[in-house]
Design an enzyme around this catalytic site. Structure first.
Site, short mmCIF file in Angstrom:
data_model
loop_
_atom_site.label_atom_id
_atom_site.label_comp_id
_atom_site.label_asym_id
_atom_site.label_seq_id
_atom_site.Cartn_x
_atom_site.Cartn_y
_atom_site.Cartn_z
N ASP A 1 -13.36 24.71 21.34
CA ASP A 1 -12.96 23.35 21.68
C ASP A 1 -14.24 22.51 21.71
O ASP A 1 -15.16 22.79 22.49
CB ASP A 1 -12.25 23.34 23.04
CG ASP A 1 -11.71 21.95 23.38
OD1 ASP A 1 -12.31 20.95 22.93
OD2 ASP A 1 -10.70 21.88 24.10
N PHE B 1 -11.51 23.49 30.69
CA PHE B 1 -10.74 22.29 30.99
C PHE B 1 -9.29 22.68 31.29
O PHE B 1 -8.70 23.48 30.54
CB PHE B 1 -10.80 21.34 29.79
CG PHE B 1 -10.27 19.97 30.05
CD1 PHE B 1 -11.09 18.99 30.60
CD2 PHE B 1 -8.96 19.65 29.73
CE1 PHE B 1 -10.60 17.71 30.82
CE2 PHE B 1 -8.47 18.37 29.96
CZ PHE B 1 -9.29 17.39 30.50
N TYR C 1 -11.94 10.31 21.05
CA TYR C 1 -12.12 9.11 21.89
C TYR C 1 -13.32 9.24 22.81
O TYR C 1 -13.65 8.32 23.53
CB TYR C 1 -10.85 8.81 22.71
CG TYR C 1 -10.31 10.02 23.45
CD1 TYR C 1 -10.86 10.43 24.65
CD2 TYR C 1 -9.27 10.78 22.91
CE1 TYR C 1 -10.39 11.55 25.30
CE2 TYR C 1 -8.79 11.91 23.55
CZ TYR C 1 -9.35 12.29 24.75
OH TYR C 1 -8.89 13.40 25.40
N LYS C 2 -13.98 10.41 22.82
CA LYS C 2 -15.16 10.60 23.67
C LYS C 2 -16.39 10.14 22.89
O LYS C 2 -16.55 8.95 22.65
CB LYS C 2 -15.22 12.06 24.14
CG LYS C 2 -14.08 12.38 25.12
CD LYS C 2 -13.95 13.85 25.50
CE LYS C 2 -12.79 14.03 26.48
NZ LYS C 2 -12.39 15.44 26.66
N ARG D 1 -20.59 12.58 37.14
CA ARG D 1 -20.95 12.86 35.73
C ARG D 1 -21.54 11.62 35.08
O ARG D 1 -21.02 10.52 35.24
CB ARG D 1 -19.68 13.19 34.91
CG ARG D 1 -19.04 14.49 35.18
CD ARG D 1 -18.12 14.89 34.02
NE ARG D 1 -17.14 13.85 33.63
CZ ARG D 1 -16.21 14.03 32.71
NH1 ARG D 1 -16.13 15.20 32.06
NH2 ARG D 1 -15.36 13.07 32.40
#
Ligand SMILES: *Cc1c(COP(=O)(O)O)cnc(C)c1O
Length: 397
Positions: free
Chosen positions: A184, A113, A209-210, A356
């Site tokens: 991560d 990322f 928050y995912k 996605r």
């Protein structure tokens, strides 16, 4: 008794929406609304500054960290929340290079990322002194872990493709070379079973928050293996990581516990919402969740392969090598995603051509998947995505 899945009733999901973006922003847990109102009115409103003690706001970062711990195979007292994931990445890297002062290389993979790579690069520039960020393709990582490497920083599940590293194998490889292993877990926590203690990873970071449904901007977290905690000399030495913040000493002395990785004042309203969201997980069996995730993903892949031949699978075909998302490459993926969203099927798009879809068994059932593919195949078949409104680029994709 584990909850049987899915549990759509626990979430505020708008009518007519099939939500396939819980890997980016989880939906609102119903009980979070009353909790947010209560923390605002009863605690902030009525208690004012007294709430730091009366509502025990001061303990929340570690308390909520302890709710996350079982989801990532971490023991009690080894996880603390705070800040954003990007900051936690930076913090973990400062710790890792501090633990290996004689080494100069931070190793990561080219597909990581961007924020993780930017943070590593920023730290390297700050350190100077021959430090280097070395990136190689993910498949070359095991061979690139040499004795020059201070820290290996990898995202367990890739954000763009869902490809998943073998955490135990890579960690063992890092340790054999004497490197510090940082994972991560942004796309792993609440998505796939993780066993940090079992694989003896040194450090891990993640966001909430995912898949954890803590709401936009809910805090990040950091894990440190218990035997390392007392050896960590925090570079981001904030007053709330001090052994006695209200002693107001001019010199920093870190707290004995994982609290030394706290920095500044926590976002209490957001933490209260997260605490509420995490209560759901107390009754979830991660193995059962994983089995549902694999079943729903395989159904999605099979239907898309049969009905949308224009789309190319961009995720590993083997579910054992995949996290909890499925991705397809298509030149006009952005436009197709906008056409899907207009029909209430919400996924997202990552440049240059990736569509996605997050697979979240907490609130998705087989008929959601089948309905989503019905709409997708209709959009592909009619080429309705060519309508000009679908080509307008928004700030967030
Ligand atoms: C989502 C994500 C981030 C985002 O970091 P924030 O600071 O929370 O914006 C960072 N790294 C990875 C791997 C991610 O998936």
């Amino acid at each position: 008794m584990p909850l049987s899945l899915p549990r759509k009733d626990l979430f505020h999901l708008p009518e007519g929406v099939i939500y396939l973006d819980g890997n980016s922003l989880g939906p609102l847990p119903n009980t979070a609304i009353a909790r947010a109102e209560s923390v605002m009115r009863d605690e902030w409103g009525n208690e004012l500054i007294r709430a730091w003690n009366s509502a025990d706001w001061m303990a929340m970062p570690e308390k909520v960290g302890n709710q996350i711990a079982p989801l990532i195979g971490a023991p009690h007292g080894s996880v603390v929340t705070g800040d954003t994931l990007s900051i936690k990445v930076f913090q973990s890297l400062t710790i890792a290079v501090g633990l290996r002062p004689e080494r100069r290389v931070i190793l990561s993979d080219t597909t990581n990322f961007p924020s993780d790579l930017y943070m590593a690069d920023g730290l390297i520039r700050l350190l100077g002194k021959g430090y280097e960020l070395r990136t190689v393709p993910p498949e070359d990582i095991p061979g690139a872990i040499t004795e020059e490497v201070a820290a290996v920083l990898l995202t367990h599940v890739n954000y763009r493709t869902g490809a998943m590293f073998d955490m135990a194998r890579v960690t063992a490889k890092a340790h054999a070379a004497g490197a510090v292993m940082i994972w991560d877990l942004a796309h792993s926590t609440g998505a796939v079973p993780v066993d940090l203690a079992g694989c003896t990873a040194d450090l891990a970071v993640g966001c909430t928050y995912k898949f954890l449904n803590g709401g936009p901007g809910s805090p990040g977290f950091i894990y440190a293996r218990p035997d390392l905690i007392e050896t960590i000399q925090p570079a981001l030495a904030g007053w709330l990581g001090h052994a006695a913040p209200f002693a107001m000493e001019p010199t920093y002395h870190p707290a004995a516990s994982i609290e030394r990785l706290r920095i500044g004042t926590p976002a209490i309203i957001q933490l209260a919402i997260l605490e509420e969201a995490l209560k759901i997980w107390a009754d979830i069996d991660m193995q059962e969740l994983r089995a549902s995730s694999v079943r729903l993903s395989e159904l999605f892949l099979k239907e898309v392969a049969a009905r949308c031949p224009q789309l190319n699978l961009a995720s590993p075909a083997d579910p054992a090598l995949r996290g909890s998302q499925v991705c397809f490459a298509f030149e006009h993926g952005y436009e197709v995603m906008q056409a899907l969203i207009a029909e209430g099927v919400i996924g997202d798009y990552r440049t240059p051509d990736i569509m996605r879809f997050g697979i979240t068994p907490l609130y998705l059932a087989d008929d959601d998947i089948l309905q989503a593919v019905d709409i997708l195949s209709e959009i592909m078949g009619t080429e309705r995505w060519r309508e000009p409104q679908f080509a307008v680029r928004a700030r967030v994709t």
